[in-house]
Design an enzyme around this catalytic site. Sequence first.
Site, PDB file in Angstrom:
ATOM      1  N   GLU A 159      36.451  37.028  16.413  1.00 28.07           N
ATOM      2  CA  GLU A 159      36.163  36.958  14.982  1.00 28.07           C
ATOM      3  C   GLU A 159      36.639  35.630  14.397  1.00 28.07           C
ATOM      4  O   GLU A 159      35.965  35.036  13.550  1.00 28.07           O
ATOM      5  CB  GLU A 159      36.815  38.109  14.234  1.00 28.07           C
ATOM      6  CG  GLU A 159      36.492  38.073  12.735  1.00 28.07           C
ATOM      7  CD  GLU A 159      37.244  39.103  11.910  1.00 28.07           C
ATOM      8  OE1 GLU A 159      36.918  39.233  10.707  1.00 28.07           O
ATOM      9  OE2 GLU A 159      38.147  39.766  12.448  1.00 28.07           O
ATOM     10  N   CYS A 182      33.989  51.717  12.745  1.00 27.53           N
ATOM     11  CA  CYS A 182      34.936  50.973  11.904  1.00 27.53           C
ATOM     12  C   CYS A 182      34.263  50.122  10.837  1.00 27.53           C
ATOM     13  O   CYS A 182      34.946  49.529   9.994  1.00 27.53           O
ATOM     14  CB  CYS A 182      35.817  50.103  12.782  1.00 27.53           C
ATOM     15  SG  CYS A 182      36.610  51.019  14.123  1.00 27.53           S
ATOM     16  N   PHE A 191      32.605  49.867  16.785  1.00 27.33           N
ATOM     17  CA  PHE A 191      32.013  50.270  18.055  1.00 27.33           C
ATOM     18  C   PHE A 191      30.529  50.582  17.836  1.00 27.33           C
ATOM     19  O   PHE A 191      30.147  51.198  16.837  1.00 27.33           O
ATOM     20  CB  PHE A 191      32.703  51.512  18.607  1.00 27.33           C
ATOM     21  CG  PHE A 191      34.018  51.247  19.285  1.00 27.33           C
ATOM     22  CD1 PHE A 191      34.522  49.971  19.427  1.00 27.33           C
ATOM     23  CD2 PHE A 191      34.762  52.304  19.799  1.00 27.33           C
ATOM     24  CE1 PHE A 191      35.733  49.730  20.061  1.00 27.33           C
ATOM     25  CE2 PHE A 191      35.981  52.080  20.440  1.00 27.33           C
ATOM     26  CZ  PHE A 191      36.464  50.791  20.562  1.00 27.33           C
ATOM     27  N   LYS A 200      45.274  44.538   8.074  1.00 29.09           N
ATOM     28  CA  LYS A 200      45.574  45.652   8.983  1.00 29.09           C
ATOM     29  C   LYS A 200      46.957  45.511   9.602  1.00 29.09           C
ATOM     30  O   LYS A 200      47.483  46.466  10.189  1.00 29.09           O
ATOM     31  CB  LYS A 200      44.510  45.770  10.068  1.00 29.09           C
ATOM     32  CG  LYS A 200      43.157  46.290   9.589  1.00 29.09           C
ATOM     33  CD  LYS A 200      42.200  46.462  10.754  1.00 29.09           C
ATOM     34  CE  LYS A 200      40.843  46.980  10.293  1.00 29.09           C
ATOM     35  NZ  LYS A 200      40.047  45.938   9.598  1.00 29.09           N
TER      36      LYS A 200
END
Length: 406
Positions: free
Chosen positions: A312, A161, A394, A330
């Site tokens: 985050e 990502c 990931f 998102k």
Amino acid sequence: MTEVVITGLGALSPLGGTTADTWSALLAGRSGVETLTDDWAQELPARLAARMAVDPASQLDRVQARRLDRSAQAALVAAREAWADAGLEKGAVDPNRVAVVLGTGIGGVGTLLDNYDALLGRGYRRVSPRMVQMIMPNSAAATVSIDLDARAGAICPASACATGAEALAHALDLIRLGRADIVITGGTEACVRSVTMAGFAQAQAMSTRNDEPHRASRPYDKGRDGFVLGEGAAVLVIERADLAAARGRTPYATFAGASITSDAYDMVGLHPQGDGQIRAMTTALKEAGLSATDIQHVNAHSTGTPGGDMLEAKAIYDVFGHQPLVSATKSMTGHLLGAAGALEAIFTVLAIHHDVAPPTRNLENPEDDLQIQVTRETPVNLPINAALSNSFGFGGHNTALVFKKA
């Protein structure tokens, strides 16, 4: 270091078939998430996705479209838009000084699955002789390089990502190292398919809010239950500032700095202190010659997962405090995996260009210990001189990009 600017933008996303349409829908707070009606999706616990608003095949010559996987189709459409937006034409610049850095997280999985079905159902002679070139992860980068006659390299990073943002970081290096003057860079992804969706579902990473698709992606909200898979492509044209000035181009923004780090911790687990995320942001700021107080806006990676969002948020707070306004886009686009970082780089650049922070959809009940300022249902107008965009993936991949007014 060599000054680098952004002169062209191209996007094919769940919100629109062009950059302008995507940006307009984003500011309006529209969602690109829909409930899947495909037969293969009906038994899945998560039946949501954010598909491209426009079929990329419809934007290409029929023969060309047949020879490309959906991910490469989208990349080519977005690259052509960015190239035209930059005012560039083949033959007007030295092709030996033009490079492509365009990544993907998964690549041609649609083509692979279609040909596997053909093999099982009708035998090996029904497998396409073009299958290998269509499933290669570097297919999109190579296709764009051929189409736009970019001969200084066709590079394909694959960092889950973080891919789209990492592509931009490598593109910046190419120019600063003197290996190219212009780079066509970004990411693409088109993997809303049975195996991919089933895999993420089995990992319990996806939202199962199937009856409320537009409310499914909920970064920082107490009711978040996972990300929503998206697809699309985003491409930027970056170039030496002096070259853009000589062409009479007014850039959208300056590409001031970038940083790539690794958690070196776990394949999918998050570093509990957010070490790699913090180092990515602080190093990108240092490379840009800026301090934390110079940043007015952050486009967060925040995907809507229970653990990732707050980690985050803490990392952003540790670096910037309460000051910058944070957007979690998102919530509208879903998670485009390898294209996410590039699309969100475009959003960050346009936020600077228009002095507006995009909204965050579905943040109805924020976490109690959320220390950062997150936009809500409407965009916020404010002077933005510099902004940062985060992308994590990931494998422990972390990339932070810093842009500022040109």
